[in-house]
Design a protein around this motif. Structure first.
Motif, PDB file in Angstrom:
ATOM      1  N   ASP A 315       0.973  -1.190  -0.061  1.00 11.63           N
ATOM      2  CA  ASP A 315       0.134  -0.046   0.152  1.00 11.63           C
ATOM      3  C   ASP A 315       0.985   1.163  -0.013  1.00 11.63           C
ATOM      4  O   ASP A 315       0.410   2.164  -0.603  1.00 11.63           O
ATOM      5  N   PHE A 316       1.979   1.198   0.809  1.00  8.58           N
ATOM      6  CA  PHE A 316       2.786   2.518   0.844  1.00  8.58           C
ATOM      7  C   PHE A 316       3.475   2.974  -0.553  1.00  8.58           C
ATOM      8  O   PHE A 316       2.897   4.103  -0.911  1.00  8.58           O
ATOM      9  N   PRO A 317       3.976   2.047  -1.425  1.00  9.00           N
ATOM     10  CA  PRO A 317       4.245   2.578  -2.717  1.00  9.00           C
ATOM     11  C   PRO A 317       3.300   2.793  -3.645  1.00  9.00           C
ATOM     12  O   PRO A 317       3.371   4.071  -4.432  1.00  9.00           O
ATOM     13  N   ALA A 318       2.163   2.111  -3.277  1.00  9.21           N
ATOM     14  CA  ALA A 318       0.917   2.405  -4.317  1.00  9.21           C
ATOM     15  C   ALA A 318       0.181   4.011  -4.065  1.00  9.21           C
ATOM     16  O   ALA A 318       0.162   4.414  -5.092  1.00  9.21           O
ATOM     17  N   LEU A 319       0.231   4.227  -2.777  1.00 10.94           N
ATOM     18  CA  LEU A 319      -0.306   5.492  -2.546  1.00 10.94           C
ATOM     19  C   LEU A 319       0.669   6.791  -3.017  1.00 10.94           C
ATOM     20  O   LEU A 319       0.200   7.679  -3.185  1.00 10.94           O
ATOM     21  N   ILE A 320       1.797   6.530  -2.678  1.00 10.48           N
ATOM     22  CA  ILE A 320       2.923   7.472  -3.155  1.00 10.48           C
ATOM     23  C   ILE A 320       2.677   7.687  -4.570  1.00 10.48           C
ATOM     24  O   ILE A 320       2.863   8.805  -4.990  1.00 10.48           O
ATOM     25  N   ASP A 321       2.788   6.560  -5.264  1.00  4.18           N
ATOM     26  CA  ASP A 321       2.489   6.776  -6.845  1.00  4.18           C
ATOM     27  C   ASP A 321       1.266   7.630  -7.183  1.00  4.18           C
ATOM     28  O   ASP A 321       1.465   8.362  -8.080  1.00  4.18           O
ATOM     29  N   LEU A 322      -0.085   7.153  -6.683  1.00  6.00           N
ATOM     30  CA  LEU A 322      -1.250   7.898  -6.603  1.00  6.00           C
ATOM     31  C   LEU A 322      -0.997   9.586  -6.212  1.00  6.00           C
ATOM     32  O   LEU A 322      -1.445  10.554  -7.005  1.00  6.00           O
TER      33      LEU A 322
END
Length: 362
Positions: A315-322
């Protein structure tokens, strides 16, 4: 080698915090030393200071943090010196416990933190908040508590993924399962509730209803994606949510407050077979009573969302990408940037509802 750093310490229940010299050891096997760049001031830190979590004073406060790995101990392969990381509460066991073996690692029952203590200058061991203790220039954690993310992200924004933002986003998306065309109501528009609203927007919810008693927070909620707002100090929240959803209730209702009265609102404001999600952290003495026939007859699901059912590595990398794509306003949660010696005043702003997050920048 021991590192002398400045850090925020809560020595006793209810007393103002102080900035003191703290001794941080080099990492042992499986551990990482992190140079903290930013750390959000979360209400949970205030709960620690007030003795609402445990009584294991003195506490090294701070847990919503991002920084750079400075060194690692023997056997560490997850991260290396120089990596930009967001810290999370606990390192997963890696497959030893039944939750991880069953494919649900976000429920890991055998998590760990750093084993070597950080201490005051006189050798008194400190209890790090949520196993992190990041209102400090450096902190020692288990290496598995470090999640690498895109280093172009602002540390002040990225830090907030460590607790409140992920908890709220995950309560709506992971636990509540809100999706395209759904309706959702969020009760309580602090940092966690606001993240649930933002998460529902990202997930494509058609109607996003923000509920609070503070008109200022309701205005903020509109900037994060709320389509409707309800001032529950002036109107019945359950009736208002039903009215806004064709008389049925919302598909998902998130209680981001964690009190018996708001939990009951969430229970009754959901559609038949809808989902109520508790993500607001209650204190130990609170209880709730519901008619068992209503629980049976309404169907659906009553869920607790611990850490937003988050898996940091996912979740952390995905939310940073968003966030970097401009699809998720993570920076919008940063109300102000402060120094270490301003944490006590930031606690007062939490009490007055003036901020979503104050962020300590080192």
């Amino acid at each position: 080698m021991t590192h002398e750093v400045r850090a925020v310490v809560a020595r006793q229940k209810g007393a103002p915090v102080s900035v003191e010299t703290v001794l941080v050891p080099d990492p042992g096997p499986g551990e990482a030393l992190v140079r903290v760049q930013a750390c959000g001031v979360c209400p949970t830190d205030l709960h620690y200071r007030e003795g609402g979590i445990t009584g294991e004073f003195p506490f090294l406060l701070g847990h919503e943090a991002a920084g750079v790995v400075e060194s690692v101990g023997e056997g560490v392969t997850e991260v290396a010196p120089g990596d930009f990381v967001v810290l999370n509460w606990r390192a997963l066991c890696g497959g030893r416990c039944r939750a991880c073996r069953n494919g649900k690692p976000w429920y890991c029952f055998d998590t760990r933190n750093a084993g070597r203590p950080m201490t005051l200058a006189d050798g008194t061991p400190l209890s790090p908040a949520l196993g992190i203790g990041a209102f400090a220039e450096k902190t020692l954690v288990a290496a598995g508590q470090c999640t690498m993310v895109n280093p172009t992200a602002s540390p002040a924004a990225a830090a907030l993924l460590g607790c409140g933002v992920t908890a709220g986003f995950g309560a709506a998306v992971n636990t509540g399962g809100v999706g395209r065309g759904d309706s959702i109501a969020v009760i309580g528009c602090g940092g966690v509730g606001m993240a649930a609203i933002a998460g529902a927007k990202v997930a494509g919810a058609a109607r996003i209803i923000a509920v609070d008693v503070d008109e200022r927070k309701l205005r903020w909620a509109e900037t994060f994606g709320a389509t409707d707002t309800v001032d529950s100090s002036r109107t019945d929240a359950v009736e208002a949510i039903r009215r806004l959803t064709g008389g049925f209730g919302a598909d998902v209702v998130v209680d981001a407050v964690g009190r018996p009265e708001t939990y009951k609102q969430a229970f009754y404001a959901r559609d038949l077979a809808g989902t109520a999600v508790l993500v607001g952290a209650p204190t130990r003495e609170l209880t709730v009573e519901l008619p068992l026939l209503e629980v049976f007859g309404r169907g659906g699901a009553l869920k607790s969302s611990w850490y937003g059912d988050c898996l940091p590595s996912r979740d952390f990398p995905a939310l940073i990408d968003l966030y970097l794509q401009g699809r998720f306003d993570l920076a919008g949660f940063v109300s102000e940037k402060i120094a270490l010696d301003e944490v006590e005043s930031a606690f007062a702003k939490i009490h007055r509802g003036e901020v979503l997050r104050s962020v300590v920048v080192l």
